[in-house]
Each structure stands twice: as C-alpha cells, then as structure tokens.
Design an enzyme around this catalytic site. Structure first.
Site, mmCIF file in Angstrom:
data_model
loop_
_atom_site.group_PDB
_atom_site.id
_atom_site.type_symbol
_atom_site.label_atom_id
_atom_site.label_comp_id
_atom_site.label_asym_id
_atom_site.label_seq_id
_atom_site.Cartn_x
_atom_site.Cartn_y
_atom_site.Cartn_z
ATOM 1 N N CYS A 208 64.268 -28.443 73.206
ATOM 2 C CA CYS A 208 65.504 -28.914 73.612
ATOM 3 C C CYS A 208 65.636 -28.883 74.924
ATOM 4 O O CYS A 208 65.716 -27.503 75.026
ATOM 5 C CB CYS A 208 66.492 -27.835 72.165
ATOM 6 S SG CYS A 208 67.866 -29.012 72.858
ATOM 7 N N CYS B 257 75.444 -11.000 81.166
ATOM 8 C CA CYS B 257 73.911 -11.375 81.916
ATOM 9 C C CYS B 257 74.301 -11.067 83.602
ATOM 10 O O CYS B 257 75.319 -11.215 84.123
ATOM 11 C CB CYS B 257 74.180 -13.089 81.707
ATOM 12 S SG CYS B 257 72.934 -13.954 82.371
ATOM 13 N N CYS C 197 66.162 -22.623 65.927
ATOM 14 C CA CYS C 197 66.554 -23.126 67.278
ATOM 15 C C CYS C 197 66.829 -21.242 68.300
ATOM 16 O O CYS C 197 67.946 -21.128 67.917
ATOM 17 C CB CYS C 197 67.015 -24.164 67.520
ATOM 18 S SG CYS C 197 66.661 -24.448 69.661
ATOM 19 N N CYS D 45 75.025 -18.464 87.724
ATOM 20 C CA CYS D 45 75.538 -19.216 86.978
ATOM 21 C C CYS D 45 76.832 -19.792 86.868
ATOM 22 O O CYS D 45 77.192 -19.442 86.318
ATOM 23 C CB CYS D 45 74.833 -20.289 85.343
ATOM 24 S SG CYS D 45 72.780 -19.957 85.116
ATOM 25 N N CYS E 156 71.360 -22.938 65.865
ATOM 26 C CA CYS E 156 70.695 -21.976 66.751
ATOM 27 C C CYS E 156 71.564 -20.639 67.267
ATOM 28 O O CYS E 156 72.277 -21.023 67.583
ATOM 29 C CB CYS E 156 71.490 -23.518 67.957
ATOM 30 S SG CYS E 156 71.241 -25.335 67.437
ATOM 31 N N ARG F 11 72.441 -35.364 71.622
ATOM 32 C CA ARG F 11 73.877 -34.382 70.445
ATOM 33 C C ARG F 11 74.635 -33.953 71.855
ATOM 34 O O ARG F 11 74.460 -33.873 73.159
ATOM 35 C CB ARG F 11 73.119 -32.606 70.469
ATOM 36 C CG ARG F 11 74.447 -31.408 69.930
ATOM 37 C CD ARG F 11 73.719 -30.729 69.655
ATOM 38 N NE ARG F 11 72.554 -30.548 68.659
ATOM 39 C CZ ARG F 11 71.482 -30.215 68.701
ATOM 40 N NH1 ARG F 11 71.610 -28.178 69.054
ATOM 41 N NH2 ARG F 11 70.447 -30.406 67.533
ATOM 42 N N CYS G 44 78.829 -20.799 84.051
ATOM 43 C CA CYS G 44 79.099 -20.065 82.106
ATOM 44 C C CYS G 44 80.117 -18.663 82.535
ATOM 45 O O CYS G 44 80.338 -17.973 83.799
ATOM 46 C CB CYS G 44 77.578 -19.399 82.358
ATOM 47 S SG CYS G 44 77.395 -18.320 80.720
#
Length: 411
Positions: free
Chosen positions: A202, A65, A142, A69, A109, A272, A72
C-alpha cells in the site's frame, strides 16, 4: 468533452493515460468538475461497482518521532498538541481495533511513529496481529511502521500481516523539500521489500503541500510503476506547530480533480480517500465516493475524523454499500494475478489498494499527516494554487479519544 471520453475508454480497457491527459484533468475548471466526476465514476463502477471498503486506524505509538517530515504532527520538533504515548499492549490494540470492526471495517491498519521498527518492535506488532486475528479471524491487517530492514517484511507476513503501508507522499523531485532525514529512495525500497515478501503493498500520496500539477502526476505515475495494491490519497491537514501549518491550498473541487486523476491513472486499483477528507472535501465528500472505493472510518492517527455513524449514513445516502468481509476488494484479474492492472505488459496502472495506514492527518509511519515516517523538514515546494479564502481551519481537531486514552474511540 473529448478528453473525458478518451479517459473513460482507456480506463475501461485498463490503459494508461498520457501524462498530458493526466495533467489536463487537473487543469479542468470548477465548471467542469461534475463532468470529471461522472467520467471517472464510470471507471470506478466498472471495476468496483458501488462497494466502499472501510478501513480503521489504530495508532500503536504516537508522537516521539525522530524524522523531520514537514507535514507530520508527530515529527521531530513538532509543536502540535497531539497525544504522545509509547507502544500499546497487544490487548489494548485489539480492543481499539474491535471498535472499528464493529462499525463495519474489514481492514485494521496498525501504525507506529518512528523511522522504522527495531526487531523488538516487529515482535511487539506480531503479538498484536495475533491478538487481533484471534478475536477476528477474517480481518485484514496492514502494518505501517516506517522504513523496513531486510527480513522484517517476511517476519510480519509470517505473523499474519496481510499488507504493509509506506507512502511516497510527493514526487521524487520535491521530496527533499519536505523531508531531510530519509530519502525518496528509502521509501521506494520499503515498498519493494513489502512486495518481495508477498505482502499486499500500500503506497500513496499527500496533496496540498504546495506541489505543482506536474509533481502530482509524477508521484501517481511513480506509484503505478511500484504497483501497490492500494493507493491512499491524503489531503494535507495543516496542523498548527508544523512547518506546513499555513499551507491551505486545496478546495473541494481541487480534491475531486486529484482523485479523478488518480482513478484514471490507476483504473482498477483500490483508491482510498485518507486523511483530510473532512477538512477539504467537506459537504462534497459523497461526490468523492464516485471516484474512490475505500475510506477510513472514524478518527485518524492524531486528528479527529467524521463520526463513524455519519460515514455509514453518507455511504448509504449516496447510493453506495459497505463492502462485506467476505467480498474480494480487487477485480478478479488483479486479485488472482497479484500484480498491476492485469499485467505490466498491459500498461495498466499497476497498483492495488490500501491497505495500510496511509492517513494524512495523521500519519505516523507512512501516512500523510503522517505520511510515513514522520519528521520535520524545510517548508514545502512552491505553492502553485491560490489559498482558498474559505479554508476551514476550525475543522482541524486533535484526537483526544480512542487509542492511548481512557475514552471510547470513534468508529
């Protein structure tokens, strides 16, 4: 105590607590934590009974990626020893999803690391959605692919996606301390794009990054304003090789108070428990079911979760039941209105649920540890809680099975 009686009354009427009341929940002592759980549990049962929705993550593309962040494991510059692979083929993703559905999940997901999808990526995911739905007509799907460009949410909807996940993760005031390669406003924009396209939005948060109580309340109230259908609550998994590897700021009691605060602010929304529950709640996970009505089954994106069989046993032993494929997750007034806790005028929490990936430990696109688009930023905001002496660093296990491997998934 008067505070809890007031919050229960407001939750049963779908009224928004004051900020001071929300902060007071986080400030309660460990001695009062069972009273807090019992109070928030009354609100949870009013709107969701004893049902627990199961969701299953499929990591379509792991690592690699360009975002920074700090939380992560898939971020730019991450030294975490995670699985790294490019896009799964539609049949591979469908096979991975089948394991979760066989275990009782009603929502799959689909998550991919990266800043956001290209139009070709949207085509790939559209083919994957079709492959999954061809085999499982009633499954909810999702997508969690990072920041969306104009028109992409509509294309995912037309391909059969039911929801889109993109987490806010932390408060607007501290977001720049966590990520520098995109902004808080970028995240808000993507959630709004999903909403506008008619997808079930979400969006959730990550706790344990050194944020203050005020930051936690800020992000939950911001989520209320965004009105997602699902609010995943992630607890930071401090991966070795990431800037937040030493941020062990959570206790089981702290996690329960955070979940209770979210439930009081968003009384009739699907809340959740996402990444990090095994690491930070540990043996107190069953208590959290009295607060949240949804969990992820099995493993996360880059970390291992509790065995799927153990999840099912925990739900049954705690006196809850798995939500069936034919049951509607949201209360009728939200499911039919498609908007906040009844309506914005009613000042409800304005958020439904989870849908999406939203799973810290992993996160990929918009999920804690994977909180959304992944990446590498400066350290987090100043820590306000003492680091627990009983932090279980041994519970952080990198995923080595399932999607992207030749080993059977955990579901």
């Amino acid at each position: 105590m008067d505070l809890l009686n007031t919050l229960v009354d407001k939750g049963l009427r779908r009224e928004l607590p004051t900020r001071d009341e929300a902060l007071a929940v986080l400030a309660t002592s460990d001695d009062d934590v069972l009273d807090v759980v019992a109070a928030a549990g009354k609100v949870r049962r009013q709107w969701f009974g004893r049902r627990v929705k199961l969701n299953y993550l499929v990591n379509l593309k792991s690592g690699l990626c360009p975002e920074d962040c700090s939380y992560c494991s898939q971020r730019l510059g991450s030294k975490a020893d995670i699985l790294k692979y490019t896009w799964l083929k539609p049949d591979e993703a469908s096979q991975a999803a089948a394991a979760g559905l066989a275990g009782g999940a009603k929502r799959v997901c689909l998550v991919a690391s990266g800043r956001g999808p290209t139009d070709r990526d949207v085509d790939r995911v559209s083919d994957t959605i079709k492959a999954i739905k061809d085999q499982n007509e009633d499954v909810e799907v999702c997508a969690c692919l990072g920041l969306l460009s104009d028109g992409q949410a509509e294309r995912l909807r037309d391909a059969g996606a039911d929801a889109y996940n993109h987490n806010l993760n932390t408060s607007e005031g501290t977001y720049g301390d966590i990520t520098t390669t995109h902004t808080y406003a970028d995240r808000v924009d993507t959630v709004q794009k999903a909403h506008a396209a008619g997808l079930s939005a979400c969006s959730g948060l990550i706790a344990g990054m050194g944020e203050s109580d005020e930051d936690l309340v800020d992000v939950v109230y911001a989520l209320r304003e965004l009105d997602p259908d699902s609010v995943p609550v992630n607890f930071l998994i401090p991966f070795e090789g990431t800037p937040l590897a030493k941020e062990w700021n959570l206790t089981p009691q702290r996690c329960l108070r955070i979940l209770a605060m979210v439930r009081f602010v968003c009384p009739d929304v699907e809340v959740r428990i996402a990444g990090g529950r095994e690491v930070h709640l540990r043996s107190m996970q069953p208590l959290a079911l009295h607060l949240a009505n949804s969990i992820f089954l099995g493993d996360y994106l880059t970390s291992e979760g509790q065995a799927g069989k153990a999840d099912l046993e925990m739900i049954a032993d705690a006196g809850f039941e798995v939500e069936g494929a034919g049951e509607v997750t949201l209360p009728e007034h939200r499911a039919t209105a498609g908007g906040g806790c009844g309506s914005h005028a009613e000042a409800g929490c304005g958020s439904q649920e989870d849908a999406g990936c939203g799973s810290h430990a992993d996160a990929g696109c918009g999920s804690h540890q994977g909180g959304g688009v992944c990446g590498s930023a400066p350290a987090a905001a100043a820590t306000v809680t003492e680091q627990p002496s009983d932090a279980r660093t041994d519970l952080v296990a990198v995923r080595r099975r399932g999607a992207g491997t030749d080993l059977a998934p955990n579901a």
